[in-house]
Write an enzyme that holds these catalytic residues in place. Structure first.
Site, short mmCIF file in Angstrom:
data_model
loop_
_atom_site.label_atom_id
_atom_site.label_comp_id
_atom_site.label_asym_id
_atom_site.label_seq_id
_atom_site.Cartn_x
_atom_site.Cartn_y
_atom_site.Cartn_z
N LYS A 69 -39.83 5.73 9.38
CA LYS A 69 -40.75 5.20 8.36
C LYS A 69 -40.41 3.73 8.10
CE LYS A 69 -37.61 7.01 4.84
NZ LYS A 69 -37.37 8.09 3.86
N TYR A 299 -32.30 -26.16 -4.92
CA TYR A 299 -32.96 -26.01 -6.23
C TYR A 299 -31.96 -25.67 -7.32
CZ TYR A 299 -37.53 -25.69 -3.90
OH TYR A 299 -38.66 -25.94 -3.19
C1 LIG Z 1 -36.14 8.68 4.26
C2 LIG Z 1 -35.91 10.13 4.33
C3 LIG Z 1 -34.95 10.67 5.20
C4 LIG Z 1 -33.94 9.80 5.94
O1 LIG Z 1 -32.91 9.46 5.05
P1 LIG Z 1 -31.59 8.66 5.57
O2 LIG Z 1 -30.71 8.64 4.40
O3 LIG Z 1 -32.09 7.31 5.95
O4 LIG Z 1 -31.07 9.42 6.72
C5 LIG Z 1 -34.89 12.05 5.34
N1 LIG Z 1 -35.72 12.84 4.64
C6 LIG Z 1 -36.63 12.37 3.77
C7 LIG Z 1 -37.50 13.31 3.01
C8 LIG Z 1 -36.75 11.00 3.58
O5 LIG Z 1 -37.65 10.53 2.69
#
Ligand SMILES: *Cc1c(COP(=O)(O)O)cnc(C)c1O
Length: 409
Positions: A69, A299
């Site tokens: 994702k 800045y």
């Molecule tokens: C993002 C997510 C993962 C992966 O989590 P990590 O800590 O990056 O391994 C797994 N399950 C769900 C439901 C998630 O939203």
């Protein structure tokens, strides 16, 4: 203030001769930007394959689901998904229907799990793109049923049970009822039943065990109804590595796939497999000058030189994901294999680096913001801990303006 003793003969070279990201999953503007500005994120796909194969070993005999994702946590979803599958992942997971479509458009055929229930209006697209929806509401169930019937297909779905994180999912009793309802409908097939852990990265917290107890009870309840879904799963990276009981038939690993620990220095525990960070953030010095003692930089004029020093300008800023708070938090970069401080406020497009009196840094020299140079390494967790966040946010935050260059494709 330019230093006449420092010939700026070396022209700023562009990103290295690596395949730049330019697939269907990102705008061409990304590549154009990389050609003209010497700043890039280098993604080592051999590291992703290596991490996937370690995690597949942890998951065995269950499967590894590679979580890609948020554009593969900033690494580029299609190249990372391919590398993860080559390394032994059997599943992919994304948050959004759009992200699933990007994988299909990129030519990836592996099963793709949607981690939250898609909106009813998106369900037709979900079925058309052969994505596996997660379901936990009556409206979601009705929508996927309707989409499956309209397409004349039998669609695999997974039901998510909320065992205590309270983000998404159905309460255990309702999740069991939803799973049984899925099984009753000829146009649907129950492929998975799963949950998500809230504190798996805080290894000693008993809440993970309590969540797993709730999950196991719901699974028992299904069994009493004669149902054993093919895929039971509960573990993210921390669950997979630190809570063997959470592994079930599949583990969903995101952060560890990218070679980063789910927890910072203090919380990290053995056994962490020998993960290799996949992402480096690199730029070349675009401008160099000697600045006199007593002068202040950037800045707000917040960084004062006690002695005359050589100051390099590096073409990455907060619009690229270099957190603005990094400058006041003691943020450093690597120049010539040595740590040097970010000097003064991070600006939108550039930072200044205090290279020290007499430094021989030149325009075109490589500067590492995340990664290794010489014997020194600055990891995403170092940056995260300085700025009060987690490595996840650092790598996801490397913006779309920074081209990705793929090593070992
Ligand atoms: C993002 C997510 C993962 C992966 O989590 P990590 O800590 O990056 O391994 C797994 N399950 C769900 C439901 C998630 O939203």
């Amino acid at each position: 203030m330019s230093n006449p003793a420092r010939p700026q003969a070396r022209a700023a070279a562009a990103a290295p001769e690596l395949p730049l990201a330019g697939g269907d999953d990102q705008p061409g503007a990304r590549v154009e930007a990389g050609r003209l500005r010497p700043a890039w994120a280098e993604v080592d796909l051999a590291a992703v394959r290596h991490n996937a194969s370690l995690l597949a070993g942890v998951a065995a005999p269950g499967a590894l689901c590679a979580v890609v994702k948020a554009w593969g946590y900033g690494h580029g979803s299609v190249p990372v998904a391919r590398a993860a599958l080559e390394g032994g992942a059997q599943w992919l997971a994304v948050a959004l229907v759009e992200e699933g479509r990007q994988l299909r458009d990129g030519g990836i055929d592996a099963p793709v799990l949607l981690l939250s229930e898609p909106a009813p209006a998106a369900m037709q697209e979900v079925v058309a793109s052969r994505l596996t929806p997660t379901i936990y509401t009556d409206a979601g169930l009705a929508a996927v049923s309707a989409a499956a019937r309209a397409a004349g297909e039998v669609v695999d779905v997974q039901v998510k049970v909320d065992t205590g994180m309270h983000r998404v999912g159905a309460a255990p009793e309702r999740a069991v009822a939803a799973a049984l309802e899925v099984e009753r409908r000829p146009e649907l097939r129950l492929q998975g039943f799963w949950t998500h852990l809230a504190v798996a990265d805080e290894v000693d917290d008993p809440y993970t065990g309590a969540q797993l107890d709730v999950f196991a009870a719901a699974v028992d309840d299904l069994a009493r109804h004669g149902l054993r879904p093919p895929l039971l799963h509960a573990a993210n990276s921390a669950g997979a590595m630190w809570h063997p009981r959470a592994r079930y038939d599949m583990v969903r690993c995101g952060i560890a796939l990218y070679g980063l620990s789910p927890a910072g220095q203090e919380a990290a525990r053995e056994p962490v497999p020998q993960l290799r960070p996949a992402l480096a953030l690199v730029a070349r010095v675009s401008h160099v000058k000697e600045v006199a003692a007593g002068e202040r930089l950037s800045y707000g004029l917040r960084y004062r030189l006690d002695a005359s020093s050589v100051v390099a300008t590096v073409p990455l800023g907060y619009a690229d994901g270099v957190t603005r708070s990094l400058s006041s938090a003691g943020g450093q970069v690597l120049v010539g294999g040595t740590r040097r401080p970010i000097a003064g406020t991070v600006t939108m497009d550039q930072i200044l680096v205090d290279c020290g009196p007499g430094s021989d840094v030149s325009v075109g020299d490589e500067v590492v913001l995340i990664g290794t140079q010489g014997g020194e390494t600055i990891g995403a967790w170092e940056w995260a801990e300085r700025t009060g966040t987690i490595a996840y946010e650092v790598v996801c935050g490397v913006s779309g303006r920074v081209p990705r260059a793929y090593r070992n494709p």
